[in-house]
Design a protein around this motif. Sequence first.
Motif, mmCIF file in Angstrom:
data_model
loop_
_atom_site.group_PDB
_atom_site.id
_atom_site.type_symbol
_atom_site.label_atom_id
_atom_site.label_comp_id
_atom_site.label_asym_id
_atom_site.label_seq_id
_atom_site.Cartn_x
_atom_site.Cartn_y
_atom_site.Cartn_z
ATOM 1 N N LYS A 8 0.873 -1.223 -0.007
ATOM 2 C CA LYS A 8 0.063 0.084 0.146
ATOM 3 C C LYS A 8 0.831 1.271 0.055
ATOM 4 O O LYS A 8 0.225 2.533 -0.224
ATOM 5 N N ARG A 9 2.262 1.278 0.303
ATOM 6 C CA ARG A 9 3.030 2.623 0.311
ATOM 7 C C ARG A 9 3.085 3.196 -1.161
ATOM 8 O O ARG A 9 3.415 4.296 -1.272
ATOM 9 N N ALA A 10 3.129 2.188 -2.282
ATOM 10 C CA ALA A 10 3.073 2.567 -3.330
ATOM 11 C C ALA A 10 2.287 3.595 -4.045
ATOM 12 O O ALA A 10 2.370 4.596 -4.759
ATOM 13 N N SER A 11 1.103 3.479 -3.335
ATOM 14 C CA SER A 11 0.033 4.395 -3.728
ATOM 15 C C SER A 11 -0.372 5.585 -2.771
ATOM 16 O O SER A 11 -1.213 6.170 -3.305
ATOM 17 N N ALA A 12 0.259 5.693 -1.644
ATOM 18 C CA ALA A 12 0.031 6.476 -0.871
ATOM 19 C C ALA A 12 0.228 8.136 -1.285
ATOM 20 O O ALA A 12 -0.037 8.846 -0.581
ATOM 21 N N GLY A 13 1.137 8.245 -2.344
ATOM 22 C CA GLY A 13 1.453 9.598 -2.685
ATOM 23 C C GLY A 13 0.577 10.682 -3.207
ATOM 24 O O GLY A 13 0.322 11.635 -3.053
ATOM 25 N N ARG A 36 9.561 1.790 -14.997
ATOM 26 C CA ARG A 36 8.359 2.181 -14.349
ATOM 27 C C ARG A 36 8.872 1.613 -12.706
ATOM 28 O O ARG A 36 8.531 2.166 -11.794
ATOM 29 N N TRP A 37 9.520 0.500 -12.637
ATOM 30 C CA TRP A 37 9.879 -0.380 -11.467
ATOM 31 C C TRP A 37 10.620 0.801 -10.728
ATOM 32 O O TRP A 37 10.513 1.177 -9.436
ATOM 33 N N PHE A 38 11.799 1.446 -11.344
ATOM 34 C CA PHE A 38 12.792 2.414 -10.720
ATOM 35 C C PHE A 38 12.015 3.531 -10.220
ATOM 36 O O PHE A 38 12.245 4.116 -9.168
ATOM 37 N N GLU A 39 11.065 4.005 -11.222
ATOM 38 C CA GLU A 39 10.132 5.413 -10.796
ATOM 39 C C GLU A 39 9.569 5.066 -9.635
ATOM 40 O O GLU A 39 9.494 6.071 -8.678
ATOM 41 N N ASP A 40 8.757 4.021 -9.412
ATOM 42 C CA ASP A 40 7.797 3.508 -8.406
ATOM 43 C C ASP A 40 8.833 3.434 -7.044
ATOM 44 O O ASP A 40 8.204 3.992 -5.958
ATOM 45 N N LYS A 41 9.909 2.634 -7.440
ATOM 46 C CA LYS A 41 10.615 2.673 -5.922
ATOM 47 C C LYS A 41 11.182 3.930 -5.593
ATOM 48 O O LYS A 41 11.415 4.283 -4.433
ATOM 49 N N ALA A 42 11.513 5.020 -6.515
ATOM 50 C CA ALA A 42 11.916 6.147 -5.956
ATOM 51 C C ALA A 42 11.154 6.961 -5.257
ATOM 52 O O ALA A 42 11.156 7.436 -4.452
ATOM 53 N N VAL A 44 8.538 5.870 -3.685
ATOM 54 C CA VAL A 44 8.365 5.096 -2.334
ATOM 55 C C VAL A 44 9.211 5.623 -1.386
ATOM 56 O O VAL A 44 9.064 6.154 -0.145
ATOM 57 N N ARG A 45 10.456 5.446 -1.799
ATOM 58 C CA ARG A 45 11.680 5.931 -0.956
ATOM 59 C C ARG A 45 11.740 7.208 -0.415
ATOM 60 O O ARG A 45 12.065 7.668 0.476
ATOM 61 N N LEU A 46 11.177 8.196 -1.542
ATOM 62 C CA LEU A 46 11.302 9.675 -1.129
ATOM 63 C C LEU A 46 10.328 10.076 -0.082
ATOM 64 O O LEU A 46 10.371 10.807 0.742
ATOM 65 N N GLY A 47 9.221 9.265 -0.012
ATOM 66 C CA GLY A 47 8.165 9.416 0.752
ATOM 67 C C GLY A 47 7.555 10.609 0.970
ATOM 68 O O GLY A 47 7.148 11.412 0.016
ATOM 69 N N LYS A 48 7.444 11.269 2.163
ATOM 70 C CA LYS A 48 6.986 12.722 2.230
ATOM 71 C C LYS A 48 7.643 13.657 1.822
ATOM 72 O O LYS A 48 7.132 14.890 1.421
#
Length: 90
Positions: A8-13, A36-42, A44-48
């Motif tokens: 669920k973190r992937a769609s939190a933004g 797409r995987w790299f972009e999604d991972k970035a 999620v890692r950047l978070g807030k």
Amino acid sequence: MTTTAMGKRASAGGDAARFIFEMHAPDFHVPQDVQRWFEDKARVRLGKFTRWVERMRVFVRDVNGSRRGVDQRVHIDCHLARLEPVEVVE
């Protein structure tokens, strides 16, 4: 490629997680799903902190060419709102 579950973190933004993402690999082809995987991972890692990112550019290079081995270099250029760009080279 490593497989990961972002859950669920992937769609939190939401809309705040929108920024321009570019991936450049002049030495070889990077499939769309890997980009797409790299972009999604970035994201999620950047978070807030994602809301301050205006643009992220990722440059992947094959340093040794056809000599094989672990020789990829990644350069990430991140442009932040009202701040100087941040660069990471790995």
